[in-house]
Design an enzyme around this catalytic site. Sequence first.
Site, PDB file in Angstrom:
ATOM      1  CG  HIS A 180       1.901   3.347   9.043  1.00  0.00           C
ATOM      2  ND1 HIS A 180       2.416   3.090  10.297  1.00  0.00           N
ATOM      3  CD2 HIS A 180       1.972   4.682   8.874  1.00  0.00           C
ATOM      4  CE1 HIS A 180       2.752   4.236  10.864  1.00  0.00           C
ATOM      5  NE2 HIS A 180       2.499   5.214  10.028  1.00  0.00           N
ATOM      6  CD  GLU A 206      -6.932  -0.244   0.909  1.00  0.00           C
ATOM      7  OE1 GLU A 206      -7.112   0.827   1.514  1.00  0.00           O
ATOM      8  OE2 GLU A 206      -6.108  -1.082   1.273  1.00  0.00           O
ATOM      9  CD  GLU A 256      -7.026  -6.416   2.855  1.00  0.00           C
ATOM     10  OE1 GLU A 256      -7.095  -6.360   1.621  1.00  0.00           O
ATOM     11  OE2 GLU A 256      -6.355  -5.609   3.551  1.00  0.00           O
ATOM     12  NE  ARG A 285      -9.433   8.240   4.106  1.00  0.00           N
ATOM     13  CZ  ARG A 285      -9.629   7.322   5.053  1.00  0.00           C
ATOM     14  NH1 ARG A 285      -8.823   6.302   5.166  1.00  0.00           N
ATOM     15  NH2 ARG A 285     -10.600   7.440   5.915  1.00  0.00           N
ATOM     16  CG  HIS A 290       1.096   5.890   4.878  1.00  0.00           C
ATOM     17  ND1 HIS A 290       0.409   6.880   5.542  1.00  0.00           N
ATOM     18  CD2 HIS A 290       0.458   4.739   5.162  1.00  0.00           C
ATOM     19  CE1 HIS A 290      -0.589   6.340   6.217  1.00  0.00           C
ATOM     20  NE2 HIS A 290      -0.577   5.033   6.003  1.00  0.00           N
ATOM     21  CB  THR A 325      -9.536   1.589   6.948  1.00  0.00           C
ATOM     22  OG1 THR A 325      -9.001   2.236   5.795  1.00  0.00           O
ATOM     23  CG2 THR A 325     -10.901   1.030   6.631  1.00  0.00           C
ATOM     24  CG  HIS A 334      -8.310   4.067   0.755  1.00  0.00           C
ATOM     25  ND1 HIS A 334      -8.520   3.922   2.101  1.00  0.00           N
ATOM     26  CD2 HIS A 334      -9.520   4.417   0.241  1.00  0.00           C
ATOM     27  CE1 HIS A 334      -9.783   4.167   2.388  1.00  0.00           C
ATOM     28  NE2 HIS A 334     -10.413   4.477   1.267  1.00  0.00           N
ATOM     29  CG  ASN A 373      -1.850   1.121   1.302  1.00  0.00           C
ATOM     30  OD1 ASN A 373      -1.461   2.251   1.032  1.00  0.00           O
ATOM     31  ND2 ASN A 373      -3.092   0.874   1.662  1.00  0.00           N
ATOM     32  CG  HIS A 418      -5.459  -1.717   9.261  1.00  0.00           C
ATOM     33  ND1 HIS A 418      -5.013  -1.073  10.381  1.00  0.00           N
ATOM     34  CD2 HIS A 418      -5.992  -0.765   8.462  1.00  0.00           C
ATOM     35  CE1 HIS A 418      -5.293   0.207  10.279  1.00  0.00           C
ATOM     36  NE2 HIS A 418      -5.873   0.427   9.125  1.00  0.00           N
ATOM     37  N   GLY A 419      -2.011  -2.686   9.898  1.00  0.00           N
ATOM     38  CA  GLY A 419      -1.142  -2.596  11.069  1.00  0.00           C
ATOM     39  C   GLY A 419      -0.035  -3.633  11.110  1.00  0.00           C
ATOM     40  NE  ARG A 431      -7.594  11.127   5.358  1.00  0.00           N
ATOM     41  CZ  ARG A 431      -8.077  10.524   6.445  1.00  0.00           C
ATOM     42  NH1 ARG A 431      -7.294   9.740   7.167  1.00  0.00           N
ATOM     43  NH2 ARG A 431      -9.312  10.700   6.826  1.00  0.00           N
ATOM     44  NE  ARG A 437       6.891  21.074   4.325  1.00  0.00           N
ATOM     45  CZ  ARG A 437       8.208  21.272   4.381  1.00  0.00           C
ATOM     46  NH1 ARG A 437       8.851  21.744   3.348  1.00  0.00           N
ATOM     47  NH2 ARG A 437       8.864  20.992   5.475  1.00  0.00           N
TER      48      ARG A 437
END
Length: 241
Positions: free
Chosen positions: A217, A74, A155, A49, A12, A105, A47, A9, A194-195, A53, A20
């Site tokens: 991440h 996603e 998932e 969104r 990030h 999420t 993703h 993913n 996730h995580g 963002r 910025r």
Amino acid sequence: MTKIRLGVNIDHIATLRQVRGCTTDYPDLREAVKILAKQHVDQITIHLREDRRHIQEEDVKLLCEERLLPINLEMAASEEMEAMVLKYQPDWVCFVPEKREELTTEGGLDVAKQEGKLAKLVATFRRHNIRSSMFIEPSLSQVQSCKNIAADAVEFHTGKWVLLKNEEKMQEWKKLEEAALAANQLGLNVHAGHGLDYQTTKEITKLPHLKEVNIGHAIICYSVFEGLETVVKKMQAILSR
Ligand code: PXP
């Protein structure tokens, strides 16, 4: 090639570019994808969104045009996102719940609550050769709903299991195991994400029938010091065991 497929993913990386106020065009997502393709990562996960963002529509367009690796998009189950999918034709879609105020999420999608709407989207995407997975909590009723809507995969949201400790962590693992066994029994592909970091990725490889993980991440954070290529190689080694 790894035993368990690795989706990276790259949201990030886009977060760093956006932070910025969109005044920089670096870091370039396409540079990241080149490195990931060279390492034979199995797919890129992004993703788009509602609040844009991190990933922008232009990113989806460029990455889908170049398609150095399969794209897993996603998305929330909205009309806007349905139009994006039909326009850019990713290889996979992962339906996720989305709240503007959340940091990431939080929690899985309630498939049971919207079977009709999701079944229609899954069928539409399938006609375009796009496969669908549902990002859900490890719950037997949600797994059954994913079967009812003819999804290709589930998932499992591993975020809660990652953060829990001791007995509670073991209880959550049991739920993951039971849900994975049930999903496989129903003919659904088992994915997780996730995580996940190095340690929890090692642990999640023990989940029955696990075919794919999506990790963002931790990979991007580790890459600050270790470099993307090295981190991906380490994750692939863990997933190959
Ligand atoms: N899978 C899904 C469905 C997600 O929403 C996310 C977070 O965007 C991930 C995997 C990756 O999570 P993390 O960035 O914590 O590795």
